[in-house]
Design an enzyme around this catalytic site. Structure first.
Site, short mmCIF file in Angstrom:
data_model
loop_
_atom_site.label_atom_id
_atom_site.label_comp_id
_atom_site.label_asym_id
_atom_site.label_seq_id
_atom_site.Cartn_x
_atom_site.Cartn_y
_atom_site.Cartn_z
N SER A 8 0.86 -1.19 0.00
CA SER A 8 0.00 0.00 0.00
C SER A 8 0.89 1.23 0.00
O SER A 8 1.67 1.45 0.94
CB SER A 8 -0.89 0.01 1.24
OG SER A 8 -1.38 1.32 1.42
N HIS A 33 -1.18 -1.23 -4.34
CA HIS A 33 -2.43 -0.92 -3.67
C HIS A 33 -2.50 0.60 -3.42
O HIS A 33 -1.64 1.16 -2.75
CB HIS A 33 -2.50 -1.69 -2.36
CG HIS A 33 -3.79 -1.58 -1.62
ND1 HIS A 33 -4.90 -2.35 -1.91
CD2 HIS A 33 -4.16 -0.77 -0.59
CE1 HIS A 33 -5.88 -2.03 -1.09
NE2 HIS A 33 -5.46 -1.07 -0.28
N ASP A 35 -4.61 3.62 -1.86
CA ASP A 35 -5.65 3.93 -0.88
C ASP A 35 -6.21 5.34 -1.10
O ASP A 35 -5.55 6.33 -0.79
CB ASP A 35 -5.09 3.83 0.54
CG ASP A 35 -4.96 2.38 0.99
OD1 ASP A 35 -5.94 1.62 0.81
OD2 ASP A 35 -3.89 2.01 1.50
N MET A 37 -8.76 8.12 -0.08
CA MET A 37 -9.59 8.52 1.08
C MET A 37 -10.11 9.93 0.85
O MET A 37 -9.38 10.80 0.37
CB MET A 37 -8.75 8.50 2.35
CG MET A 37 -8.12 7.15 2.64
SD MET A 37 -7.31 7.14 4.24
CE MET A 37 -6.45 5.56 4.17
N HIS A 66 -8.29 1.11 -3.97
CA HIS A 66 -9.19 0.88 -2.84
C HIS A 66 -9.87 2.20 -2.51
O HIS A 66 -9.25 3.12 -1.96
CB HIS A 66 -8.35 0.35 -1.66
CG HIS A 66 -9.12 0.17 -0.39
ND1 HIS A 66 -8.50 -0.04 0.82
CD2 HIS A 66 -10.45 0.13 -0.14
CE1 HIS A 66 -9.42 -0.17 1.77
NE2 HIS A 66 -10.61 -0.07 1.21
N MET A 68 -11.98 4.39 -0.47
CA MET A 68 -12.62 4.64 0.84
C MET A 68 -13.31 5.99 0.73
O MET A 68 -12.87 6.99 1.31
CB MET A 68 -11.56 4.62 1.94
CG MET A 68 -11.07 3.21 2.24
SD MET A 68 -9.49 3.20 3.09
CE MET A 68 -8.38 3.30 1.69
N MET A 142 -11.52 -5.93 5.48
CA MET A 142 -10.66 -5.00 6.22
C MET A 142 -10.30 -5.64 7.55
O MET A 142 -11.17 -6.08 8.30
CB MET A 142 -11.39 -3.67 6.46
CG MET A 142 -11.62 -2.82 5.23
SD MET A 142 -10.13 -2.41 4.28
CE MET A 142 -9.13 -1.55 5.50
N ASP A 181 -6.56 -6.44 4.35
CA ASP A 181 -5.92 -5.13 4.32
C ASP A 181 -5.97 -4.51 5.71
O ASP A 181 -7.04 -4.27 6.27
CB ASP A 181 -6.69 -4.25 3.32
CG ASP A 181 -6.09 -2.87 3.16
OD1 ASP A 181 -4.98 -2.63 3.66
OD2 ASP A 181 -6.74 -2.02 2.49
#
Ligand code: DX5
Ligand code: ZN
Length: 222
Positions: A8, A33, A35, A37, A66, A68, A142, A181
């Site tokens: 990540s 990966h 992330d 957000m 991913h 979020m 998660m 994750d």
């Protein structure tokens, strides 16, 4: 099933992401990966599709995005255009909009020729995702509450990994990828693997490792 290691980049140096991605690829990563957000679904804000687009030319590896974020459907086009190979959205973000929003979002991701995934938080039952298992390439469990790297693996998620794998097998989805994750380290990865996870995301354990080649090699082969 083949084990894939997904560093990540949340734990990477954001001022030097191109070089960081090249480094993990050379060190044996299977995916990158990313992330994303939004400061609403989770507290922090990281980056958006523009950053994924900037990373894209620096690696041949699949970009595992991913999301979020709230209202994920509105962002799919941008991440698909940016070169994402897998886009995962959260059950919780979709459920609060409507019962059909998750399914619609997964179908939208697929319509761009991108692989799709659905995620549950540690306090959400994986059974919520059973109806959409056949629509997914990946189920993300998660193992921490999303938002921050460097948290501790939540042990109560381990039986959920096994439950997801068992259900996937029972409906003939032998190739469904199960990703974990959060808080994955050299001390606990075997627990997640033996429960049935085959995609291992790790941020701090890889980027803070003294020997990231060895760390990823261990994740894959031990
Ligand atoms: C958490 C992110 C994870 C995180 C993992 O919200 O989704 O991908 O970066 O970091 P570690 O491995 O440090 O827990
Ligand atoms: Zn993540």
């Amino acid at each position: 099933m083949k084990i894939r290691v997904a560093p990540s980049i949340l734990s990477a140096d954001f001022s030097n992401l191109g070089a960081e991605v090249i480094k993990v690829e050379k060190s044996g990563a299977d995916l990158i990966h990313c992330d994303v957000m939004d400061g609403s679904f989770v507290e922090p804000i990281t980056f958006g599709a523009q950053m994924v687009k900037s990373i894209r030319p620096h690696t041949m590896l699949p970009l595992d995005v991913h999301l979020m974020i709230e209202h994920p459907k509105t962002q799919i086009k941008f991440f698909a255009d940016a070169g994402a190979d897998i886009i995962t959205v959260h059950y919780g973000a979709c459920k609060k909009i409507s019962d059909s929003y998750l399914k619609e979002t997964l179908e939208l991701i697929r319509s761009y020729g991108v692989r799709c995934g659905a995620a549950v938080n540690p306090d959400e039952d994986v059974e919520n995702l059973f109806p959409i298992f056949p629509l997914c390439d990946l189920i993300l469990l998660m193992t921490v509450f999303p938002g921050y790297g460097g948290q501790k693996y939540i042990k109560s998620v381990t039986p959920k990994i096994a439950k997801a794998r068992k259900y996937a097998d029972s409906i003939g989805l032998k190739e469904l990828n199960i990703e974990v994750d959060g808080g994955i380290t050299e001390k606990n990865f075997k627990t997640a693997k033996s429960a049935g996870a085959n995609y291992l995301v790790a941020g701090s354990a890889i980027f803070n490792s003294k020997d990231m080649i060895m760390t990823m090699e261990n994740f894959r082969n031990k």
